[in-house]
Write a protein that holds these residues in place. Structure first.
Motif, mmCIF file in Angstrom:
data_model
loop_
_atom_site.group_PDB
_atom_site.id
_atom_site.type_symbol
_atom_site.label_atom_id
_atom_site.label_comp_id
_atom_site.label_asym_id
_atom_site.label_seq_id
_atom_site.Cartn_x
_atom_site.Cartn_y
_atom_site.Cartn_z
ATOM 1 N N ASP A 1 -9.606 4.661 -5.266
ATOM 2 C CA ASP A 1 -10.751 4.036 -5.933
ATOM 3 C C ASP A 1 -12.049 4.686 -5.468
ATOM 4 O O ASP A 1 -12.933 4.984 -6.278
ATOM 5 C CB ASP A 1 -10.811 2.536 -5.621
ATOM 6 C CG ASP A 1 -9.654 1.757 -6.205
ATOM 7 O OD1 ASP A 1 -9.085 2.199 -7.222
ATOM 8 O OD2 ASP A 1 -9.320 0.698 -5.636
ATOM 9 N N LYS B 1 -10.351 0.456 6.236
ATOM 10 C CA LYS B 1 -10.902 0.191 4.914
ATOM 11 C C LYS B 1 -12.425 0.135 4.920
ATOM 12 O O LYS B 1 -13.045 0.293 3.867
ATOM 13 C CB LYS B 1 -10.316 -1.112 4.363
ATOM 14 C CG LYS B 1 -8.821 -1.010 4.114
ATOM 15 C CD LYS B 1 -8.250 -2.225 3.413
ATOM 16 C CE LYS B 1 -6.758 -2.027 3.138
ATOM 17 N NZ LYS B 1 -6.147 -3.176 2.435
ATOM 18 N N GLU C 1 -11.089 -0.741 -3.669
ATOM 19 C CA GLU C 1 -10.014 -1.330 -2.880
ATOM 20 C C GLU C 1 -9.210 -0.297 -2.098
ATOM 21 O O GLU C 1 -8.679 -0.603 -1.045
ATOM 22 C CB GLU C 1 -9.058 -2.123 -3.792
ATOM 23 C CG GLU C 1 -9.701 -3.306 -4.460
ATOM 24 C CD GLU C 1 -8.734 -4.093 -5.331
ATOM 25 O OE1 GLU C 1 -8.799 -5.329 -5.293
ATOM 26 O OE2 GLU C 1 -7.921 -3.475 -6.049
ATOM 27 N N THR C 2 -9.119 0.904 -2.606
ATOM 28 C CA THR C 2 -8.264 1.924 -1.996
ATOM 29 C C THR C 2 -9.030 3.242 -1.868
ATOM 30 O O THR C 2 -10.069 3.437 -2.514
ATOM 31 C CB THR C 2 -7.014 2.165 -2.864
ATOM 32 O OG1 THR C 2 -7.427 2.800 -4.093
ATOM 33 C CG2 THR C 2 -6.277 0.868 -3.160
ATOM 34 N N ARG D 1 -8.206 -8.980 -2.240
ATOM 35 C CA ARG D 1 -8.519 -7.930 -3.208
ATOM 36 C C ARG D 1 -9.852 -8.268 -3.871
ATOM 37 O O ARG D 1 -10.328 -9.409 -3.795
ATOM 38 C CB ARG D 1 -7.416 -7.806 -4.257
ATOM 39 C CG ARG D 1 -7.219 -9.042 -5.117
ATOM 40 C CD ARG D 1 -5.986 -8.909 -5.992
ATOM 41 N NE ARG D 1 -5.779 -10.047 -6.881
ATOM 42 C CZ ARG D 1 -5.208 -11.178 -6.518
ATOM 43 N NH1 ARG D 1 -4.807 -11.362 -5.273
ATOM 44 N NH2 ARG D 1 -5.039 -12.153 -7.393
ATOM 45 N N ASP E 1 0.831 -1.213 0.000
ATOM 46 C CA ASP E 1 0.000 0.000 0.000
ATOM 47 C C ASP E 1 0.862 1.258 0.000
ATOM 48 O O ASP E 1 2.007 1.243 0.438
ATOM 49 C CB ASP E 1 -0.917 0.023 1.224
ATOM 50 C CG ASP E 1 -1.971 -1.067 1.186
ATOM 51 O OD1 ASP E 1 -2.266 -1.578 0.090
ATOM 52 O OD2 ASP E 1 -2.501 -1.411 2.263
ATOM 53 N N SER F 1 -7.454 10.757 2.593
ATOM 54 C CA SER F 1 -6.709 9.591 3.075
ATOM 55 C C SER F 1 -6.247 9.738 4.519
ATOM 56 O O SER F 1 -6.317 8.790 5.307
ATOM 57 C CB SER F 1 -5.507 9.324 2.170
ATOM 58 O OG SER F 1 -5.927 9.015 0.865
#
Length: 333
Positions: free
Chosen positions: A137, A50, A133-134, A115, A43, A61
């Motif tokens: 995203d 998450k 996922e992030t 994932r 990462d 973030s």
């Protein structure tokens, strides 16, 4: 995991940047482990929450970090970002990373997580076909969904939470699921029907007991989703949330045992079959006591999935009102 030997640097290597690695590092320091702790993750961010990604999709973030950078400095926890494990040699007790470096360890924790699983259909590679996922995203899905037609494939937690989030943001929301109702395999049909009714009243459309056969596009961008039933769903963005795949490819060829789906098998103490190697989090399959020791894999929505996929419940007791979305569901066995 053991204590450090005086005069000898004992190294514990934590692979993965999720909650399991962080909690392991915290407890080691709380228990006065004085050796070296390395947390290595592919990462770009320090360990973060998450579960927030599907709830506040325009998230910054730094607001979802589980611990700030100062914490790791204070407790002498080394964090290696953008560093992916490629292989493990349990005989030599080494891990090889994607930058060519090799790190030795005394004890190893594998918590590389999972994932998102892609759809195996034509058009999956089109622009604006997304998987969550992030944080990046999440932000991309948020931006691409504003005032557009959104198709959500999958009716468990990710898909349904994104649908709820996008109400009054997207022009239209269509949910496509293979089950009869949302959450059927996790929270049960009764909860699924109630939530489906509530979201339908907010103009969310549902195509249930159906499957995507193709995602069609124009000039590389999504235009519509074709279903097995023959229905066609107009879409400017498609978000896929149909399940997970374990991040365990780097363990192939090692002596660490995995099951048929490539989840790492552990005992009730999270020990693998190799001494000194442990596994935790989404990538692990372990004996669940409430299911009479049956081996299970439970993601971060732990209790909901445990209730849904265990030996089964015999009754649901509801406190509160479905209509107000203020209720407590008790799963009884």
């Amino acid at each position: 995991m053991g204590a450090a030997v005086p005069g000898v640097t004992h190294t514990i290597l934590l692979l993965g940047g999720g909650a399991a690695s962080l909690i392991c590092a915290e407890i080691l320091r709380q228990e006065n482990f004085g050796g070296r702790i390395i947390l290595a993750t592919r990462d770009e961010l320090l360990p973060y929450d998450k579960t927030r990604l599907s709830k506040v999709m325009n998230v910054e973030s730094d607001t979802i970090l589980l611990r700030k950078r100062e914490f790791y400095h204070q407790y002498d926890i080394e964090v290696w970002l953008r560093k992916e494990a490629l292989s493990v040699d349990t005989d030599k007790k080494t891990v090889t990373f994607d930058d060519g470096s090799v790190q030795s360890y005394d004890q190893l924790l594998i918590s590389t997580g999972c994932r998102a699983k892609p759809l195996d259909v034509p058009g999956m590679d089109l622009d604006n076909v997304k998987m969550l996922e992030t944080p990046e995203d999440a932000r991309q899905i948020h931006e691409a969904s504003m005032g557009t037609n959104v198709a959500l494939v999958g009716t468990s937690f990710v898909g349904m939470e994104i649908a709820s989030y996008l109400i009054e943001k997207a022009s239209s929301i269509t949910v496509i699921g293979s089950s009869e109702v949302p959450y059927q395999n996790t929270l049960g049909s009764e909860i699924g029907r109630a939530i489906m009714k509530i979201l339908s009243e907010k103009n969310v459309k549902f195509h249930m007991s159906d499957h995507v056969t193709e995602i069609k596009g124009v000039d590389g961008k999504v235009k519509e989703v074709v279903l097995r039933s023959g229905k066609v769903v107009p879409a400017d963005i498609v978000v896929v949330g149909i399940g997970i795949k374990p991040n365990s490819e780097f363990l192939r060829g090692s002596k660490i045992q995995m099951d048929s789906k490539n989840f790492v098998t552990v005992d009730k103490y999270m020990r693998t079959n190799v001494p000194g190697v442990f596994c935790a989090g989404d990538v692990a399959t372990f004996p669940l006591a409430m299911a009479k020791g049956r081996m299970v894999n439970i993601g971060h929505w732990q209790m909901a999935q445990a209730h849904g996929c265990g030996e089964g419940y015999t009754d649901i007791v509801i406190k509160g009102k479905f209509e107000d979305m203020k209720f407590l569901a008790l799963y009884i066995k």
